[in-house]
Write an enzyme that holds these catalytic residues in place. Sequence first.
Site, PDB file in Angstrom:
ATOM      1  N   SER A 133       0.791  -1.236   0.000  1.00 23.43           N
ATOM      2  CA  SER A 133       0.000   0.000   0.000  1.00 23.43           C
ATOM      3  C   SER A 133       0.820   1.281   0.000  1.00 23.43           C
ATOM      4  O   SER A 133       0.243   2.375  -0.035  1.00 23.43           O
ATOM      5  CB  SER A 133      -0.951   0.006   1.196  1.00 23.43           C
ATOM      6  OG  SER A 133      -1.991  -0.928   1.017  1.00 23.43           O
ATOM      7  N   GLU A 172      -4.935  -3.260  -6.572  1.00 24.53           N
ATOM      8  CA  GLU A 172      -5.248  -4.069  -5.386  1.00 24.53           C
ATOM      9  C   GLU A 172      -6.472  -4.931  -5.675  1.00 24.53           C
ATOM     10  O   GLU A 172      -7.342  -4.528  -6.444  1.00 24.53           O
ATOM     11  CB  GLU A 172      -5.524  -3.137  -4.190  1.00 24.53           C
ATOM     12  CG  GLU A 172      -4.271  -2.553  -3.584  1.00 24.53           C
ATOM     13  CD  GLU A 172      -4.403  -2.350  -2.084  1.00 24.53           C
ATOM     14  OE1 GLU A 172      -5.513  -2.511  -1.524  1.00 24.53           O
ATOM     15  OE2 GLU A 172      -3.395  -2.030  -1.464  1.00 24.53           O
TER      16      GLU A 172
END
Length: 346
Positions: free
Chosen positions: A110, A204
């Site tokens: 992330s 993602e």
Amino acid sequence: MVAEWSGPTRRAVLAALAAVPLVGCGDGKNSGSAAKSSASRTPGSGASQGTAAPSQRPGAAPAPAVMPVPAEVFAELERAHDARLGVFAVATGTGAALAYRADERFAFCSTFKALAAAAVLRRRPVSDLDERITFTREEVNSISPIAKDRVATGMTVRELCDAAVRFSDGTAGNLLMREVGGPPGLTAYLRGLGDTVSRMDQYEPYLNEDPPGDPRDTTTPRAIAEDFRLLVLGDELPADRRALLRDWLERNTTGDKRIRAGLPVGWKAADKTGTGDYGRANDVAVVWPPVASPTTSTSTPTSGPGPGPIVLAVMSDRVGYDAEPDESLIAAATARAVAGLGGASG
């Protein structure tokens, strides 16, 4: 070697960071099984197994002094935590730097969300940040603590940036990346920063699942630290948008047990974490000692004694798809890096 910087150009500073040699960059002799797993990280010629060639950003200047922190300091952490560890840090007040496995590839996880937010800010003036972006329930396919409750209303670009950076919201990160042209668009933005190493290939949650040795969706501690320095302390973003990015990073809610936990008392951090499969735990930050307020930091080194703001990237992974990320490793590596660069121990 140069021990101080006195107002170098932006390109010279970045090139100097790229030229810092590794401090014991991991010789494959570590006893931890995860440390042993780092071979064959980067295919192709011009880089040894497990490494990516340092980014050679233009306008080379004399390299910062490399602090004499023994490689064994970080190798011992690898053994104790059964992990592979990568560290790159530079003290902007003195120009001193240290590195360990700084040119080996690690998964972004992330941490990409801070870069995606910066790419959006580079394209959009502040007045455009209130545009509302809509998305479907099907697009909420990763951990999304904010976006999962906003399908009916959508979110503004400003809200997406806040959610992605402060709460590591996966849907928000994906939508920001989509705004700049998807993974190829974000990679192109990084190339524009002079980062020839980092690459984004997927959205993602898939970017968190790449197996060890897969170069997709990876960066290096050196490369991402350089990117953060340029974006948070440099002039890549206009001042009003740079202030927004720094504010989101300073108010990050996911990093209390990582870089922040390893800082001396009174230090401040603007950071972005990343977590993924194979025990991946990352944190990238600009950190300030008490004498250097984040609100007054600029692209030039802090004057006077002390390390000034430190740009720091700490990245790690472990053996096994289901291995647990180890946040305490990030904190421990931070404490040693900051102390090695002249910061008081916490």
